[in-house]
Design a protein around this motif. Structure first.
Motif, short mmCIF file in Angstrom:
data_model
loop_
_atom_site.label_atom_id
_atom_site.label_comp_id
_atom_site.label_asym_id
_atom_site.label_seq_id
_atom_site.Cartn_x
_atom_site.Cartn_y
_atom_site.Cartn_z
N GLU A 168 43.26 48.31 56.25
CA GLU A 168 41.88 48.35 55.74
C GLU A 168 41.98 48.62 54.25
O GLU A 168 42.46 49.67 53.82
N VAL A 169 41.54 47.68 53.43
CA VAL A 169 41.68 47.77 51.98
C VAL A 169 40.57 48.67 51.43
O VAL A 169 39.40 48.30 51.43
N ALA A 170 40.97 49.85 50.94
CA ALA A 170 39.99 50.86 50.54
C ALA A 170 39.00 50.35 49.49
O ALA A 170 37.80 50.63 49.62
N PRO A 171 39.41 49.63 48.44
CA PRO A 171 38.41 49.16 47.47
C PRO A 171 37.39 48.20 48.10
O PRO A 171 36.23 48.17 47.69
N VAL A 172 37.84 47.40 49.06
CA VAL A 172 36.91 46.50 49.76
C VAL A 172 35.93 47.31 50.60
O VAL A 172 34.72 47.11 50.53
N LYS A 173 36.46 48.24 51.37
CA LYS A 173 35.62 49.05 52.26
C LYS A 173 34.56 49.81 51.47
O LYS A 173 33.40 49.89 51.88
N ALA A 174 34.96 50.36 50.32
CA ALA A 174 34.03 51.14 49.50
C ALA A 174 32.93 50.26 48.91
O ALA A 174 31.81 50.73 48.69
N ALA A 175 33.24 48.99 48.67
CA ALA A 175 32.27 48.09 48.02
C ALA A 175 31.32 47.41 48.98
O ALA A 175 30.28 46.88 48.56
N ILE A 176 31.63 47.40 50.27
CA ILE A 176 30.86 46.58 51.21
C ILE A 176 29.37 46.94 51.28
O ILE A 176 28.53 46.03 51.33
N PRO A 177 28.97 48.21 51.27
CA PRO A 177 27.52 48.48 51.30
C PRO A 177 26.78 47.79 50.16
O PRO A 177 25.68 47.27 50.37
N GLU A 178 27.37 47.76 48.98
CA GLU A 178 26.74 47.07 47.85
C GLU A 178 26.81 45.56 48.02
O GLU A 178 25.84 44.85 47.78
N LEU A 179 27.95 45.05 48.44
CA LEU A 179 28.12 43.60 48.60
C LEU A 179 27.18 43.04 49.65
O LEU A 179 26.68 41.92 49.52
N ALA A 180 26.94 43.81 50.71
CA ALA A 180 26.10 43.32 51.81
C ALA A 180 24.66 43.12 51.38
O ALA A 180 23.92 42.38 52.05
N ALA A 181 24.25 43.74 50.29
CA ALA A 181 22.88 43.60 49.80
C ALA A 181 22.72 42.40 48.88
O ALA A 181 21.60 42.07 48.48
N LEU A 182 23.82 41.73 48.53
CA LEU A 182 23.78 40.61 47.60
C LEU A 182 23.65 39.28 48.33
O LEU A 182 23.88 39.19 49.53
N ALA A 183 23.29 38.25 47.58
CA ALA A 183 23.32 36.89 48.13
C ALA A 183 24.76 36.55 48.50
O ALA A 183 25.70 37.02 47.84
N PRO A 184 24.98 35.76 49.56
CA PRO A 184 26.34 35.49 50.01
C PRO A 184 27.28 34.95 48.94
O PRO A 184 28.45 35.35 48.88
N ASP A 185 26.80 34.08 48.05
CA ASP A 185 27.69 33.52 47.03
C ASP A 185 28.10 34.56 46.00
O ASP A 185 29.25 34.59 45.56
N GLU A 186 27.17 35.44 45.61
CA GLU A 186 27.53 36.50 44.67
C GLU A 186 28.46 37.52 45.32
O GLU A 186 29.42 37.99 44.69
N ALA A 187 28.19 37.87 46.57
CA ALA A 187 29.09 38.78 47.29
C ALA A 187 30.48 38.18 47.39
O ALA A 187 31.50 38.89 47.26
N ALA A 188 30.56 36.87 47.60
CA ALA A 188 31.85 36.18 47.70
C ALA A 188 32.62 36.29 46.39
O ALA A 188 33.84 36.56 46.38
N ARG A 189 31.95 36.08 45.27
CA ARG A 189 32.63 36.17 43.96
C ARG A 189 33.18 37.57 43.72
O ARG A 189 34.32 37.74 43.27
N ARG A 190 32.37 38.58 44.04
CA ARG A 190 32.82 39.96 43.80
C ARG A 190 33.94 40.35 44.76
O ARG A 190 34.90 41.03 44.36
N LEU A 191 33.83 39.92 46.00
CA LEU A 191 34.89 40.22 46.97
C LEU A 191 36.21 39.61 46.53
O LEU A 191 37.26 40.25 46.63
N ARG A 192 36.17 38.41 46.03
CA ARG A 192 37.38 37.74 45.58
C ARG A 192 38.05 38.52 44.44
O ARG A 192 39.26 38.68 44.43
N ARG A 193 37.23 39.02 43.51
CA ARG A 193 37.79 39.81 42.41
C ARG A 193 38.42 41.10 42.92
O ARG A 193 39.51 41.49 42.49
N ILE A 194 37.72 41.77 43.82
CA ILE A 194 38.23 43.04 44.34
C ILE A 194 39.56 42.85 45.07
O ILE A 194 40.52 43.60 44.87
N LEU A 195 39.63 41.81 45.90
CA LEU A 195 40.86 41.57 46.66
C LEU A 195 42.00 41.10 45.76
O LEU A 195 43.17 41.41 46.03
#
Length: 278
Positions: free
Chosen positions: A66-93
């Protein structure tokens, strides 16, 4: 500043866990990042960790945990549009994989909360495979009740710095937040299962869904379906899946009281019936 420090600390956790792994080549550590990730999603305590470990044991794959930076960011990412969440998730990973010296090797990401980003995963990584592992929600409740994550206690946090407790998480329906916080432990646990499974199943049509009970009952058959989807060898995957614990299947029959079972079915009964568990 606090967010920067927290992100740094989480990436250091990734590095501490992954960088010391043995047997990785220089290319696997420092080469170009492989975008053919495998995301294992599902409710907590559904077998996500086991399945990720089984796939990660194969040549050419590595289990990120379980990647801690991903887990910590998910509450914020889940509130975004899917394409924006995808861009941020890619950067974090990307940062997390570099921190863990995971380069030209296929990474397995198993953070269960990614179920709530199921629509963003294929946008972030079009070459990725997303596997949803489903387990009988009543057995999941038994396992969750053994953990302190949802109990009304304070002062403890998980590996991503997220507090334990009975408070309503981001995935709880806004109009039911107070209800969640006053529900029984069994009902809150069933709420987790229902929310995560429903979120995962609302994602891409490319989602591959397997049952934990099938892994236990016929690992060879599951491997025969799963391995080609991952471009992985069937026999080694079958051997790894055969290590699943069968004793946990149906444990609700001995571990849940009649009152707890009623709470579970009140919260998650329709989805349990839809999936054929009741």
């Amino acid at each position: 500043m606090h967010a920067i420090l927290e992100s740094t600390a989480n990436n250091l956790r990734v590095a501490k866990r992954l960088a010391p792994r043995r047997g990785a080549t220089l290319s696997e550590r420092f080469g170009r990042l492989d975008d053919r990730l495998v995301f294992i999603i599902g409710s907590p305590r559904s077998g996500t960790t086991f399945l990720a470990g089984a796939i990660g044991s194969l040549p050419g794959f590595v289990d990120l945990g379980e990647v801690a930076p991903v887990k910590a960011a998910i509450p914020e990412l889940a509130a975004l549009a899917p394409d924006e969440a995808a861009r941020r998730l890619r950067r974090i990973l990307a940062v997390a994989r570099r921190a863990g010296l995971v380069g030209s090797v296929r990474a397995i990401e198993q953070t269960p909360e990614l179920a709530h980003l199921a629509r963003s995963l294929p946008l972030a990584y079009p070459e990725a495979r997303v596997v949803h592992i489903v387990r009988d929600g009543r057995d999941v409740v038994c396992s969750l009740l053994e953990k302190p994550w949802l109990r009304a206690e304070r002062g403890r946090v998980d590996d991503a710095g997220i507090p334990y407790g009975s408070y309503a998480r981001f995935w709880v329906e806004r109009e039911r937040r107070e209800e969640f916080e006053h529900a029984s432990d069994a009902r809150r646990a069933a709420w987790v299962w229902r929310s995560y499974v429903a979120a995962a199943r609302s994602g891409s049509e490319r989602l591959l869904e397997i049952r934990y009970e099938d892994v236990v009952g016929d690992p060879s058959a599951v491997a025969a379906v799963l391995a080609p989807q991952l471009a992985a060898p069937i026999e080694p995957l079958s051997e790894a899946l055969a290590r699943a614990h069968g004793s946990s299947v149906g444990r609700y029959e001995r571990d849940l009281s009649a009152e707890q079972l009623a709470d579970v079915e009140a919260e998650a009964g329709p989805l349990l019936r839809e999936l054929g568990y009741i």
